[in-house]
Scaffold this active site. Structure first.
Site, PDB file in Angstrom:
ATOM      1  CG  ASP A 232      16.779  24.509-105.187  1.00 52.10           C
ATOM      2  OD1 ASP A 232      15.591  24.853-104.998  1.00 52.10           O
ATOM      3  OD2 ASP A 232      17.208  24.129-106.290  1.00 52.10           O
ATOM      4  CE  LYS A 239      16.890  20.994-105.972  1.00 51.14           C
ATOM      5  NZ  LYS A 239      17.330  20.619-107.312  1.00 51.14           N
ATOM      6  CG  ASP A 309      14.551  22.104-108.718  1.00 47.93           C
ATOM      7  OD1 ASP A 309      15.158  22.812-107.899  1.00 47.93           O
ATOM      8  OD2 ASP A 309      14.885  20.937-109.001  1.00 47.93           O
ATOM      9  CD  GLU A 311      16.667  27.436-107.471  1.00 42.72           C
ATOM     10  OE1 GLU A 311      17.866  27.368-107.174  1.00 42.72           O
ATOM     11  OE2 GLU A 311      16.050  26.484-108.006  1.00 42.72           O
ATOM     12  NE  ARG A 313      17.304  28.187-115.283  1.00 44.77           N
ATOM     13  CZ  ARG A 313      17.366  27.076-116.018  1.00 44.77           C
ATOM     14  NH1 ARG A 313      16.869  27.074-117.245  1.00 44.77           N
ATOM     15  NH2 ARG A 313      17.922  25.990-115.533  1.00 44.77           N
TER      16      ARG A 313
END
Length: 460
Positions: A232, A239, A309, A311, A313
């Site tokens: 991620d 991030k 970010d 993502e 869910r």
């Protein structure tokens, strides 16, 4: 096989489990030589202490391992595992001092002390072997250790070697081991049937997919859904490097449900098991999904993207919608979903959500009994408005930053509308520092508790 007890007929050194307040009583029954040896070494029965008692020929005739105080044992798990590394590589049999109610936990901790992630370097530690304590289900404990090792290996693997395709491969290996069926949805079929899984994963050259494994043909229906975000970046809401460093573990939910599935199948539980894993990589490219995009979901609900970010869910939502269509008796989702959960309870507790009071009680009780601690969190209805942006049915990242784990859980619950029971676990799947029986790195959180709660939850 590394996660096995020694043969019960093996010649074994007697091992005495010594609580700190029981040392004096135990010494009172020993020879003068033994009392002198224990006094000379300074052994006090603290957790982490171990002592070999040499015989006339210099080989151990017995051994002691510290069990500490009740207060010390409350501050951790797997007390015996703290001293296993000091016992050499002999084979031991518990001779005295281990409470019956603690035998299964301590035996599991002993086996898990032999874990190391050795895919790229090093070797597994050569620890002392243990004859299974009397009264424990040795076969079950060995299965639990193997399941935990599978989860740890998957989480510890770097994203370079654990992308969506490799995660699919791990699921296929598990399916083959237990004669389960498996299907995978990808490409145009994924885009049309699971649009949010596709949207999150489309920017990566490593194609997104939905993994669907089934096992068992009778009994209650149990569906496990695990977040499989293999790396991620945060997407266009990139991030910072400090937050990206551990993102190989963002498929920890998938790793945990695969470990749990391993245990369920190995134990031959009478359930109809289904495992759903949306496997994606959240990358940055020209076709990344964007802030303010509105995505359509499999459920028909629209979702405004306020942070790329958030993502996990999104991919879970499409998988949960599919799970819900069959109305199984129980759906369990597991995901490394929110940093808010870690702020709330730290890395050692696994928060879970459910509206079902008997299920919540069964899970909480099992977590304590299985040394797999859980903490119930609320589906807090007054926060529902936070995930309703107005321009779409749902908001994937409500502004303000408060109650982030709760709002994420409320978001997921919107996709489980027909099934009678649902529980969501917002786990960390990572041990930040080495602890007894738990190396630094990937970890299972929740599977042992869930497994132990299933007989009551599903009336098995």
């Amino acid at each position: 096989m590394p996660y096995r007890f020694a043969d019960s007929s093996a010649e074994a050194v007697p091992l005495h489990v010594i609580a700190a307040d029981a040392l004096g009583g135990w010494l009172g029954d020993q020879s003068e030589r033994t009392r002198a040896w224990v006094a000379a070494t300074g052994f006090q029965g603290a957790i982490g202490e171990a002592l070999l008692l040499p015989g006339d020929d210099g080989t151990p005739e017995a051994a002691l391992i510290g069990y500490g105080t009740p207060a010390a044992r409350k501050r951790g798990r797997f007390a015996l595992a703290a001293g296993v590394g000091k016992l050499g590589t002999a084979t031991y049999r518990i001779a005295s001092g281990l409470p019956d109610e603690a035998a299964a936990e301590e035996a599991l901790g002993w086996l898990l002390s032999g874990y190391a992630f050795t895919r790229y370097a090093g070797t597994a530690p050569q620890i002392a072997q243990l004859v299974a304590p009397e009264g424990v289900d040795a076969a079950r404990i060995e299965i639990l250790a193997e399941a935990e090792a599978l989860t740890r290996d998957l989480v510890n693997a770097p994203a370079s070697d654990m992308g969506p395709e490799e995660l699919e491969g791990a699921a296929r290996d598990l399916a083959q081991t237990f004669s389960a069926s498996i299907s995978v949805t990808s490409g145009a079929e994924l885009e049309s049937g699971f649009p949010m899984i596709h949207a999150v994963g489309r920017a990566s050259p490593r194609a997104p997919r939905l993994i669907d494994m089934r096992w068992g043909d009778s009994g209650p229906a149990l569906t496990l859904v695990g977040k499989g975000v293999c790396f991620d970046t945060g997407g266009l809401n990139l991030k910072p490097g400090s937050s990206m460093g551990l993102m190989k573990k963002d498929m920890g939910g998938a790793a945990n449900v695969l470990g749990l599935a391993h245990a369920i199948m190995a134990l031959k539980l009478p359930v109809r098991l289904r495992v759903l894993i949306p496997a994606v990589e959240n990358s940055v490219a020209g076709d990344s999904f964007r802030p303010q995009d509105i995505l359509h979901s499999r459920k028909g609900l629209t979702v405004e993207i306020n942070n790329t970010d958030a993502e996990g869910r999104l991919v879970l939502a499409d998988a949960l919608a599919l799970a819900d269509e069959e109305t199984p008796d129980l759906i369990v989702s597991m995901a490394t979903l929110t940093g808010a959960a870690r702020v709330a309870v730290g890395p050692d507790l696994a928060p879970f959500y459910t509206d079902d009071e008997p299920l919540a009680a069964a899970l909480s009780s099992a977590g304590t009994a299985q040394a797999d601690p859980l903490w119930r969190m609320p589906f807090w209805e007054p926060y529902e408005a936070k995930i309703e942006p107005g321009i779409a049915d749902l908001d994937n990242a409500p502004a303000g930053g408060m109650a982030g784990s709760i709002t994420a859980a409320l978001f997921l619950r919107r996709f489980v509308t027909d099934s009678p029971r649902y529980a969501h676990f917002d786990i960390y799947a990572w041990n930040p520092a080495p602890l007894p029986a738990r190396t630094k790195g990937g970890i299972a959180q929740g599977p042992r508790a869930i497994l132990a709660a299933l007989p009551e939850a599903l009336k098995l």
